[in-house]
Every structure is written in C-alpha cells, then in structure tokens.
Design a protein around this motif. Structure first.
Motif, PDB file in Angstrom:
ATOM      1  N   UNK A  85       6.326 -10.906  22.078  1.00 55.11           N
ATOM      2  CA  UNK A  85       6.132 -10.930  23.522  1.00 55.11           C
ATOM      3  C   UNK A  85       4.650 -11.080  23.861  1.00 55.11           C
ATOM      4  N   UNK A  86       4.380 -11.825  24.912  1.00 59.09           N
ATOM      5  CA  UNK A  86       3.005 -12.028  25.354  1.00 59.09           C
ATOM      6  C   UNK A  86       2.581 -10.858  26.253  1.00 59.09           C
ATOM      7  N   UNK A  87       2.611  -9.662  25.649  1.00 56.75           N
ATOM      8  CA  UNK A  87       2.210  -8.444  26.355  1.00 56.75           C
ATOM      9  C   UNK A  87       1.398  -7.571  25.402  1.00 56.75           C
ATOM     10  N   UNK A  88       0.460  -6.843  25.935  1.00 57.47           N
ATOM     11  CA  UNK A  88      -0.352  -5.942  25.122  1.00 57.47           C
ATOM     12  C   UNK A  88       0.369  -4.620  24.919  1.00 57.47           C
ATOM     13  N   UNK A  89       0.246  -4.082  23.705  1.00 53.50           N
ATOM     14  CA  UNK A  89       0.806  -2.775  23.388  1.00 53.50           C
ATOM     15  C   UNK A  89      -0.294  -1.755  23.151  1.00 53.50           C
ATOM     16  N   UNK A  90       0.096  -0.586  22.656  1.00 55.75           N
ATOM     17  CA  UNK A  90      -0.857   0.489  22.437  1.00 55.75           C
ATOM     18  C   UNK A  90      -1.671   0.308  21.165  1.00 55.75           C
ATOM     19  N   UNK A  91      -2.597   1.241  20.949  1.00 56.97           N
ATOM     20  CA  UNK A  91      -3.442   1.266  19.755  1.00 56.97           C
ATOM     21  C   UNK A  91      -2.746   2.121  18.693  1.00 56.97           C
ATOM     22  N   UNK A  92      -2.436   1.505  17.541  1.00 60.74           N
ATOM     23  CA  UNK A  92      -1.656   2.180  16.509  1.00 60.74           C
ATOM     24  C   UNK A  92      -2.510   2.384  15.259  1.00 60.74           C
ATOM     25  N   UNK A  93      -2.664   3.650  14.843  1.00 55.48           N
ATOM     26  CA  UNK A  93      -3.322   3.934  13.565  1.00 55.48           C
ATOM     27  C   UNK A  93      -2.397   3.484  12.450  1.00 55.48           C
ATOM     28  N   UNK A  94      -2.820   2.463  11.718  1.00 56.30           N
ATOM     29  CA  UNK A  94      -1.953   1.849  10.720  1.00 56.30           C
ATOM     30  C   UNK A  94      -2.823   1.269   9.608  1.00 56.30           C
ATOM     31  N   UNK A  95      -2.198   0.675   8.605  1.00 55.60           N
ATOM     32  CA  UNK A  95      -2.925   0.212   7.429  1.00 55.60           C
ATOM     33  C   UNK A  95      -3.965  -0.865   7.716  1.00 55.60           C
ATOM     34  N   UNK A  96      -3.875  -1.536   8.860  1.00 55.29           N
ATOM     35  CA  UNK A  96      -4.874  -2.563   9.147  1.00 55.29           C
ATOM     36  C   UNK A  96      -6.244  -1.974   9.478  1.00 55.29           C
TER      37      UNK A  96
ATOM     38  N   UNK B 148      -3.383   4.987   1.055  1.00 52.86           N
ATOM     39  CA  UNK B 148      -3.436   3.929   0.048  1.00 52.86           C
ATOM     40  C   UNK B 148      -4.279   2.744   0.465  1.00 52.86           C
ATOM     41  N   UNK B 149      -4.142   2.322   1.724  1.00 56.35           N
ATOM     42  CA  UNK B 149      -4.934   1.185   2.200  1.00 56.35           C
ATOM     43  C   UNK B 149      -6.409   1.560   2.300  1.00 56.35           C
ATOM     44  N   UNK B 150      -6.709   2.816   2.614  1.00 60.43           N
ATOM     45  CA  UNK B 150      -8.103   3.260   2.648  1.00 60.43           C
ATOM     46  C   UNK B 150      -8.686   3.250   1.237  1.00 60.43           C
ATOM     47  N   UNK B 151      -7.896   3.707   0.276  1.00 63.46           N
ATOM     48  CA  UNK B 151      -8.347   3.706  -1.123  1.00 63.46           C
ATOM     49  C   UNK B 151      -8.660   2.277  -1.569  1.00 63.46           C
ATOM     50  N   UNK B 152      -7.758   1.343  -1.282  1.00 64.34           N
ATOM     51  CA  UNK B 152      -7.971  -0.054  -1.667  1.00 64.34           C
ATOM     52  C   UNK B 152      -9.160  -0.649  -0.927  1.00 64.34           C
ATOM     53  N   UNK B 153      -9.313  -0.351   0.347  1.00 58.08           N
ATOM     54  CA  UNK B 153     -10.408  -0.915   1.126  1.00 58.08           C
ATOM     55  C   UNK B 153     -11.764  -0.485   0.576  1.00 58.08           C
ATOM     56  N   UNK B 154     -11.830   0.732   0.065  1.00 57.77           N
ATOM     57  CA  UNK B 154     -13.077   1.215  -0.531  1.00 57.77           C
ATOM     58  C   UNK B 154     -13.283   0.678  -1.943  1.00 57.77           C
TER      59      UNK B 154
ATOM     60  N   UNK C 285       0.824  -1.200   0.000  1.00 52.53           N
ATOM     61  CA  UNK C 285       0.000   0.000   0.000  1.00 52.53           C
ATOM     62  C   UNK C 285       0.860   1.253   0.000  1.00 52.53           C
ATOM     63  N   UNK C 286       0.368   2.267  -0.678  1.00 52.82           N
ATOM     64  CA  UNK C 286       1.086   3.523  -0.859  1.00 52.82           C
ATOM     65  C   UNK C 286       0.528   4.598   0.074  1.00 52.82           C
ATOM     66  N   UNK C 287       1.275   5.674   0.224  1.00 55.00           N
ATOM     67  CA  UNK C 287       0.881   6.871   0.951  1.00 55.00           C
ATOM     68  C   UNK C 287       0.360   6.569   2.356  1.00 55.00           C
ATOM     69  N   UNK C 288       1.030   5.649   3.037  1.00 49.81           N
ATOM     70  CA  UNK C 288       0.688   5.391   4.437  1.00 49.81           C
ATOM     71  C   UNK C 288       1.293   6.447   5.345  1.00 49.81           C
TER      72      UNK C 288
END
Length: 333
Positions: free
Chosen positions: A267-278, A205-211, A182-185
């Motif tokens: 690691x079996x630990x929780x991390x933060x919430x990341x705005x990303x291509x997923x 880019x991922x938003x464009x593809x998802x739509x 994906x482009x323009x992330x």
C-alpha cells in the motif's frame, strides 16, 4: 495471484493497468473512434513458485518452535544450511554465545548464503529464523510462557528467501546476492516481565553480524528485510525507519510491486517505526535497507506473538506477491 500465475509464459508477465504507469512496452488500441493506450509491463525475473515457498515455511514449522538452544532450533538450522548449499550458495555460519537480559547465556547461529560471490555489486536479502519463546500477547497468563510456532513471524520470510535462492541457482542475475538468516531476533524481554532491563535485547543476531559480518568490510548496495510476509490479509505499509534511511529502496520495491499487480498488498501509505533486523544493518554497517512487514495501522496482525501463529495463517498468494516482487527487484538491478 492465482489468476496471474496462469498467464505466465516464457518468463513474461503482462499486467494491464487502468492508469498510466511506466512500462517496458506499450501498445495502442482503437476504442469508439478514439485511440486508447494499453500499457504493459514485461517481467524480467524467473517465475516465483508459491507452492515451493509454502513447503519451505511448512518444513520449518514441522521442527517445532525454533527457540535458540533447543533441539528444534539446531535441527532447523542444519536444514537451512543444507538447503542454501544445495542451491549453490557459498555458505557461511556464525556461532556465538551471548548473555541475554536475564543473565542467561544463549547460543546464536547466523546462516548466510552468498550467490555469485565474485560480483562486486551486491544486494542483501534477510529474515530472522528463530521463534519467540513467549506467547506474551495471549490473554491467558498460563499460555504466555509457552513458545510460538512462528509460521508467519519468522518462517514466512525464510520460506520466501529459500525459494528466491532456488531461483538464483536456476537463472543467475547480473549482481551478487547474499541471503542471511539471522538468529535471536525475537527473544526480547516479555511484556509480562515487570522488571525492565535496559539494553538491546531484540535483533541480537543481526547486530552481531553487523558488527562482525561473514566477510570483513562487507558492503551491499541495499538490503531488503522480510518479516511476517505470509498472512492472507497482509498489508505492507512503508515502514518508518525504511523511509527515513532508504526512501529510494522503498520506492523501488513498492513501485515494482505495483507494476506486477500487487498494489493491494504493497500500500502507498506510511506505517510506524519498527525495531527490526534492518536497524543494526543500517546503523552499524551503513547499508540502506527496507523492511517488508505486515503492518495493521499502529500494530501487527492478531496472531502476532500468540500460539495462533501457525500454518493456518499462511497464504500462497501473499508469499507469491512478496517473492515475485523481491525477485523482480533483484533481476532489474
């Protein structure tokens, strides 16, 4: 890990654990008059070549910063398209112009390779291939307006997936696999810009593809995003949105990594919430996705969005841990 790589033979990897885990095969041994169970796991996927993945990362970086609209971006896109085709994928390309936060029209180019397109059951593997035009995490204001090389942030995920694609050609899995670049992330509004412009300026880019996916009505059983997966000291925590929307996918990946001996990375630990291509893939296409991303507590690695994000940070061992885990997840489906 290097020591594990030397033990690979006939596509079988045996990992010995000091605690009980599920396994494909177990064997018993006698120890001081007591029976001791030594458990082993038999790998089903082909061998991931970390040297090959490293080369794919290095090749991308050699083009220079892959900022959309630049010559380096166009040349690298041509390279990615050619590599996926050479590995036997059915290749799709999405090109568009989008208006960004500053009013600038920016070209985007999503590149998708489909393996075994006739298969109904599919997995989606994806990464972003553009690089950030601002090193806005630099302390020097003059350096903040320069682009980054993006060896880790961009190229590492793509490099791993190119090696995955190469392995898919050599040994077909039982399911279809789609690899999306994906482009323009990474062209979100820079931190030094004091006039905030509301809008969705990350993961364009991922938003464009998802739509508007490469195939109408596209669905996959689940997706795996790779972002910043090359650093020597990488730690992959269970990212927040992944746990919220795809906890079983996260469990599958992290338990597979543990079986393969990569629990020191995953690691079996929780991390933060990341705005990303997923996120667009989850929210718009409804595909549960897990994000494999190097997290350091509440932040990222020190080279993130700086000019230090170059090949000095890239570790073959980390590339192998991620690539071998992803391959095993694919071939276990």
């Amino acid at each position: 890990m290097e020591r594990l790589n030397t033990l690979l033979a006939n596509l079988v990897l045996t990992v010995v654990f000091l605690f009980p885990v599920s396994c494909n095969s177990c064997q018993s041994q006698k120890n001081a008059g007591k029976e001791m169970v030594v458990q082993t796991y038999t790998k089903v996927s082909p061998d991931f070549n970390a040297d090959s993945a490293y080369h794919f990362v290095e090749r991308q970086v050699s083009f220079g910063p892959r900022v959309p609209g630049t010559v380096a971006h166009e040349a690298c896109g041509d390279y990615l398209l050619e590599k996926l085709a050479s590995f036997g994928a059915e290749v799709f390309e999405q090109k568009a112009q989008v208006t960004h936060y500053n009013g600038q029209d920016i070209p985007i180019r999503n590149i998708i390779g489909s393996f075994l397109p006739e298969k109904e059951k599919r997995l989606l593997l994806f990464a972003h291939w553009d690089t950030r035009p601002f090193a806005d995490e630099e302390s020097d204001p003059d350096a903040q307006t320069t682009p980054i090389s993006g060896a880790d942030d961009g190229a590492s995920g793509v490099g791993v997936l190119l090696e995955v694609a190469r392995q898919l050609q050599q040994q077909s899995p039982d399911i279809g696999v789609d690899i999306a670049f994906f482009d323009l992330e990474d062209w979100g509004q820079p931190s030094f810009d004091k006039k905030f412009v509301p809008g969705e300026w990350w993961c364009v880019g991922s938003r464009y593809w998802s739509e508007d996916p490469h195939k109408a009505g596209y669905k996959a059983s689940f997706g795996i995003l790779l972002d910043m997966v090359g650093a020597a000291d990488a730690t992959f925590l269970r990212e927040g949105y992944s746990m919220q929307h795809a906890p079983s996918v996260v469990s599958n990946i992290w338990s597979t990594a543990s079986l393969l001996g990569y629990g020191n990375f995953f690691l079996q630990r929780n991390g933060g919430y990341i705005t990303d291509d997923h996120l667009p893939v989850i929210e718009i296409r409804g595909i549960p996705c897990a994000n494999i991303i190097n997290l350091k507590g509440d932040g990222f690695a020190p080279h993130w969005h700086t000019r230090r994000d170059d090949m000095r940070n890239i570790s073959r061992e980390t590339l192998r841990a991620v690539g071998e885990t992803v391959l095993e997840v694919v071939y276990r489906e």
